[in-house]
Design a protein around this motif. Structure first.
Motif, short mmCIF file in Angstrom:
data_model
loop_
_atom_site.label_atom_id
_atom_site.label_comp_id
_atom_site.label_asym_id
_atom_site.label_seq_id
_atom_site.Cartn_x
_atom_site.Cartn_y
_atom_site.Cartn_z
N SER A 12 46.92 32.67 32.73
CA SER A 12 47.19 33.95 33.38
C SER A 12 48.43 34.59 32.79
CB SER A 12 47.38 33.74 34.88
OG SER A 12 48.44 32.86 35.10
N LYS A 88 46.13 30.20 41.17
CA LYS A 88 46.10 30.67 42.56
C LYS A 88 45.77 29.53 43.52
CE LYS A 88 44.06 34.13 45.64
NZ LYS A 88 43.08 35.25 45.76
N ASP A 590 38.80 43.87 44.28
CA ASP A 590 39.80 42.86 43.95
C ASP A 590 40.87 43.53 43.09
OD1 ASP A 590 38.53 40.76 45.25
OD2 ASP A 590 37.33 40.25 43.48
N THR A 592 44.97 43.03 41.26
CA THR A 592 46.15 42.23 40.94
C THR A 592 47.19 43.12 40.28
OG1 THR A 592 44.79 40.25 40.58
CG2 THR A 592 47.03 40.22 39.70
N TYR A 594 50.81 42.91 38.36
CA TYR A 594 51.85 42.11 37.72
C TYR A 594 53.13 42.94 37.77
CZ TYR A 594 47.68 39.72 36.10
OH TYR A 594 46.47 39.05 36.05
N GLN A 600 53.99 38.59 41.16
CA GLN A 600 52.57 38.96 41.08
C GLN A 600 52.04 39.18 42.50
OE1 GLN A 600 50.02 36.36 38.75
NE2 GLN A 600 48.31 36.73 40.12
N TYR A 602 48.49 40.24 44.72
CA TYR A 602 47.03 40.30 44.61
C TYR A 602 46.42 40.60 45.98
CZ TYR A 602 47.81 35.45 46.10
OH TYR A 602 48.24 34.32 46.75
#
Length: 743
Positions: A12, A88, A590, A592, A594, A600, A602
């Motif tokens: 990731s 995660k 969904d 996310t 950064y 991070q 999400y």
């Protein structure tokens, strides 16, 4: 396209120093685990200083979906898919799939077992399986081993990722994936040595010991191994006041996995996975007073499952125009499920007054239900897929052809006892054999358009017999598939349109009274799923989003119904029947962000609208109840989650996440509903280059939330008046985790 040696190498963008190595090593139960621990303890700790922290700026995210025919990046898959990676899983301290499922949009589960094994995707799925033929709407596969309907043995330890594919998977998986598929992919063997050990302790007498070891078995590096083991125990959050015990709902769960990878030649690769899980859990969760943590049963139930499975994959890539893949799987499962049906004890009932022939007398009510089963599955799949040199239609189209066969056998022994007398005794045998042909074309249409077309034709032959003289031999031919068009809008956005057809085999109902003989058999259900989606990167890749809108057309919808027998109120009459066509629609998102190199964030959001088709049923008094247009059971309108992970450059770590659902109906046969809820979890700790330590908490605000509910009469002293009974999810738990890893 990524080859087999690099599929496990994704990382990731923002992660801990340990994202390339899963934590843990094992210290209990199995001799193999003890041998590994002994071998590693003498020298491995001396190597820990050699581990360097990776530089996040040099690594790009490649989220690979492995459940499809061709492993592809998530952003290129024209379908609504959620992928939860190992980072995660670790950040949220997830020990079991149960700890993650609330973060998946438009996903729910039915809490009628010690661990989740009955799932609903977009409102479609089972709530229980008390008797009859196993026939799941949601597929559940661990490393290509099919455990659909018995997926409770789903430890998250040493897992590469969890993939949830929404909508029918008619081309790839056929009859067991009408609503979608859950695919668990464990970490593969590595060509360098990696080892780890982990210990978790917490309240509810939680003790978890885990470990793994991976590396080459030969100097040539052509034979690799990986072994991971875990032993998990806890008391189960319930105190049995009658027996004076706090472990009648306890969890005693062992999971072990061994993998071998052999690069036999430059063109031939073999992968062997052996899985063994032994979950010996109690089941004591129901109370006449609806207490979330206290019971008074005198015969606590059990919910145990012992599964041994193996998957063997052979890949030959020596031909110029095609690659040959063979997938063989085997699984043998013994399961045992029982419960105290009166939910109390003789002393309690003797203290109550019941009506007997218009005279009051002490109650006598003692009911126990017990079922054991043995399931065996064997499957074989062969498929040919094109290479770059084998593309057709002017080198524009990849092709794939395959054949599939599966045999499933399940024997069940059902016994229930009412007031010391046998109430229901039934032994049954079931066998089903499936054969399928399938194919897929993936075409580059030019101008950044891509077309995917798939088709599967499946034949199912089955036989059922039992000691009640029910005999059925249903056979049918079914088909499913998909058409998807995707368009790369620019470097940041990829859009798609997808139409998919799925199917679920018809079946039969056993042990029905004479007045329900017209419900002996029910028909195949088909589902058409229409979906549009957009997969995007925003702000130069700082934000990733996956958005999908869908509309589902269910034809001959299968509905699980039940009636309380008015003559024997301790017994329920269970059957499945077809309702009219119905429609579900909604959306999933969904996202996310950064935010910085250290932070991070999400989230997920699901919106769902469901409805029965033309469906009426009769209650135990013969009164007709019309459910046409009502929401489906276990189908909340809103599911959501929000989480964040922050890591300092000095090694400190924190994760905070919440998830929740709006209210939903518990059953297809009554109006009982849950309450909306939100659960908050957290984890804080310190991460060094070779060890880490964490303090974590689940359900920090001790939210009481229902995961299964019934509405029926279970108290004779009240004239068997109907009442809502609720099984609650796990209360607050606090614990600590310590792990080490080394090379």
């Amino acid at each position: 396209m990524l080859n087999s040696k690099t599929l496990n190498s994704y990382t990731s963008k923002r992660h801990s120093p340990f994202s390339t190595v899963s934590p843990s090593l094992f210290l209990t139960r199995a001799p193999l685990a003890l041998a590994i621990a002994s071998a590693l303890s003498t020298s491995a700790f001396a190597q820990t200083d050699a581990i360097d922290k990776p530089d996040p700026s040099t690594e790009m995210e490649v989220m690979v979906v492995t459940a499809d025919f061709r492993s592809s990046s998530l952003e290129k898959m024209p379908s609504s898919i959620t992928v939860i990676d190992s980072q995660k899983i670790q950040d949220e301290s997830a020990q079991h799939f149960e700890d993650l499922l609330n973060s998946i949009a438009n996903f729910n589960w039915s809490g009628g077992s010690s661990r989740p094994k009955y799932f609903q995707i977009r409102g479609v799925g089972e709530q229980e399986q008390y008797q009859g033929a196993p026939n799941s709407s949601v597929g559940y596969i661990i490393d290509d081993i099919d455990l659909s309907g018995i997926g409770m043995v789903s430890s998250m330890y040493d897992l590469q990722q969890v993939e949830v594919l929404r909508g029918p998977q008619g081309t790839r998986y056929g009859a067991n994936a009408l609503a979608g598929l859950i695919y668990l992919k464990s970490n593969d063997p590595t060509d360098v040595f990696e080892h780890g050990a982990e210990v978790s302790l917490g309240d509810d007498d939680l003790r978890t010991f885990s470990g793994f070891s991976s590396g080459p078995l030969t100097d040539s590096g052509k034979l690799l191994y990986r072994v991971s083991l875990q032993q998990h125990q806890q008391n189960g959050y319930h105190d049995n006041l009658y027996l004076g015990r706090d472990d009648t709902n306890g969890r005693d769960e062992f999971s072990g996995r061994a993998k071998l990878r052999w690069y036999a030649t430059d063109d031939l690769q073999f992968d062997l996975t052996v899985l063994h899980a032994d979950f010996d859990n109690g089941y004591d969760v129901w109370s006449l007073t609806n207490s979330p943590t206290q019971t008074t049963s005198d015969q606590p139930g059990v919910d145990s499952q012992r599964t041994t499975g193996a998957g063997f994959k052979a890949t030959y890539s020596g031909a110029e125009t095609f690659e040959l893949t063979s997938l063989t799987s085997f699984a043998n499962t013994d399961h045992h499920y029982s419960y105290d049906g009166d939910w109390s004890n003789p002393e309690y009932w003797a203290s109550k007054q019941c009506s007997e022939n218009s005279n009051l007398a002490p109650c006598q009510y003692d009911y126990f239900w017990d079922k054991t089963g043995q399931r065996k599955t064997v499957s074989q799949e062969f498929r040919l897929s094109s290479t770059e040199q084998g593309r057709i239609f002017a080198d524009s189209t990849d092709w794939l052809l395959g054949v599939y066969g599966m045999n499933l056998k399940e024997d069940n022994q059902l016994y229930s006892e009412y007031n010391a007398w046998p109430d229901e005794v039934l032994d049954s045998e079931y066998e089903a054999t499936n054969y399928a042909l399938f194919g897929q074309l993936d075409t580059d249409q030019g101008s950044d358009y891509a077309l995917s077309v798939g088709l599967r034709l499946e034949r199912r032959n089955s036989h059922y017999s039992d000691t009640n003289n029910d005999n059925f031999d249903p056979s049918e031919t079914m088909w499913g598939g998909h058409i998807a068009v995707s368009k790369v809008l620019n470097d940041s956005h990829n859009a798609y349109v997808r139409v998919a057809r799925g199917y679920k085999a018809g079946g039969f109902n056993m042990t029905l009274p004479v007045e329900l003989n017209d419900k002996k058999e029910f028909s195949t259900e088909t589902l058409y799923n229409y979906e549009i989606g957009l997969k995007s990167h925003w702000l130069a890749g700082l934000i990733d989003t996956n958005l999908a809108l869908f509309y589902m057309d269910r034809q001959d919808q299968q509905v699980a119904a039940s009636q309380q027998d008015p003559d024997k109120p301790q017994r329920f009459i269970l059957f499945t029947e077809n309702a009219g066509s119905s429609n579900n629609y909604g959306a999933e998102l969904d996202a996310t962000w950064y935010a910085t190199d250290n932070l991070q964030i999400y989230s997920s959001l699901g919106w769902l609208e469901t409805a029965y088709g033309d469906y009426q049923y009769q209650d135990k008094y013969g009164t007709e109840v019309d459910l046409s247009g009502r929401d489906l059971a276990h189908s909340p309108h809103l599911t959501y989650s929000l989480g964040g992970t922050y890591r300092t450059n000095s090694g400190w770590f924190t994760n905070l996440n919440l998830s929740g659902k709006s209210e939903f109906y518990y059953s297809d046969s009554n109006e009982s509903r849950s309450e909306p809820y939100t659960i908050v979890n957290a984890r804080v700790g310190y991460e060094a280059s070779a060890w880490s330590a964490y303090l974590w908490g689940r359900n920090l605000f001790n939210e009481e939330y229902g995961v299964r509910g019934f509405y029926f009469g279970n108290e004779p002293d009240n004239g068997w008046a109907e009442k809502q009974y609720i099984r609650y999810g796990d209360p607050r738990q606090i614990g600590v985790t310590f792990n080490v890893k080394f090379m």
